[in-house]
Scaffold this active site. Structure first.
Site, PDB file in Angstrom:
ATOM      1  CG  HIS A 173       5.682   2.015   4.835  1.00 36.51           C
ATOM      2  ND1 HIS A 173       5.454   1.569   6.109  1.00 36.51           N
ATOM      3  CD2 HIS A 173       6.422   1.037   4.227  1.00 36.51           C
ATOM      4  CE1 HIS A 173       6.004   0.373   6.265  1.00 36.51           C
ATOM      5  NE2 HIS A 173       6.611   0.026   5.138  1.00 36.51           N
ATOM      6  CG  ASP A 188       3.838  -2.638   6.124  1.00 39.08           C
ATOM      7  OD1 ASP A 188       2.618  -2.772   6.258  1.00 39.08           O
ATOM      8  OD2 ASP A 188       4.614  -2.395   7.075  1.00 39.08           O
ATOM      9  CB  CYS A 208       7.422  -1.361   1.755  1.00 40.60           C
ATOM     10  SG  CYS A 208       7.944  -2.491   3.073  1.00 40.60           S
ATOM     11  CB  CYS A 226       9.644   1.061   6.602  1.00 41.00           C
ATOM     12  SG  CYS A 226      10.099  -0.296   5.494  1.00 41.00           S
ATOM     13  NE  ARG A 279       1.664  -1.745   8.789  1.00 40.53           N
ATOM     14  CZ  ARG A 279       2.542  -1.451   9.747  1.00 40.53           C
ATOM     15  NH1 ARG A 279       2.105  -0.971  10.891  1.00 40.53           N
ATOM     16  NH2 ARG A 279       3.831  -1.635   9.549  1.00 40.53           N
TER      17      ARG A 279
END
Ligand code: CO
Length: 218
Positions: free
Chosen positions: A96, A42, A40, A99, A44
């Site tokens: 994750h 993202d 993803c 999400c 993080r």
């Protein structure tokens, strides 16, 4: 603030060179990663950092909610290059918990073009409607993040690139993982698929395991 990034870069490059003076020179000649990561966007979930790999060790494709769709020329091109040209040994589909893409699909939030992008996840929600109705509302997001990993790994295994690699007996394993942004840990959702004939069994086993895990939660 932006200047800090350039300063960070100078410092990082100097540190790497201190440990291995030829690092960048050697790397500039070729890349031979053994892993292809589909994850993803993202912030993080940075691929290299969470699996402890240096530049040159993992080929990476990231999109919102780690979706594999045969019509996505971006993802499929990266996959084809990784498998056919770089000959990676492992393809890792990593989702994750928490999400935003998965949660937007669950809550039906509208963000114009993102709505189109997460269409596949909405279809997954519909597919597992019955199961979802039995999951505690607090657990739906975590459950769906794992189910999304299973479904996207399944799609990945069914792509022409992976099927043809297996047909010519090229050794390539497909893995489905989920990452905990709350603890920094990876978990296997689908340990590995090495052959066309294993896809359905791995899909069923993973879905059963995830269902049991979340259905047993109060
Ligand atoms: Co995400």
């Amino acid at each position: 603030m932006i200047d800090q990034l350039l300063l960070n870069n100078r410092r990082w490059a100097a540190t790497v060179k201190q440990e291995n003076p030829n690092f960048f020179i050697e790397l500039s000649k070729q890349q031979t990663p053994k892993f292809f990561w589909i994850g993803c966007c993202d912030s993080r979930v940075p691929a290299n950092q969470i699996i402890g790999l240096m530049p040159g060790e993992v080929f990476v494709h990231r999109n919102i909610a780690n979706i594999v769709n045969n019509a996505d020329i971006n993802c499929i091109s990266a996959l084809q290059y990784a498998v056919d040209v770089l000959k990676v040994r492992h393809v890792i589909l990593c989702g994750h918990y928490g999400c935003g893409g998965v949660e937007a699909a669950i809550h039906g939030e509208g963000h114009d073009i993102i709505d189109y992008w997460i269409w596949d996840i909405k279809a997954i929600l519909t597919r597992h409607e019955k199961l979802l109705s039995q999951i505690s509302p607090d657990a739906v997001s975590h459950f769906m993040c794992e189910v999304n990993v299973i479904e996207q790994t399944y799609e990945l295994c069914r792509t022409k690139v992976i099927r043809e690699a297996w047909q010519r007996e090229q050794p390539v394993s497909v893995h489905g993982w989920v990452y905990g942004i709350h603890d920094g840990l990876l978990q296997e959702v689908i340990p590995h698929v090495n052959h066309q004939t294993d896809i359905e069994q791995m899909y069923d086993a993973a879905l059963t395991a995830v269902s049991q895990k979340y259905l047993s939660q109060p």
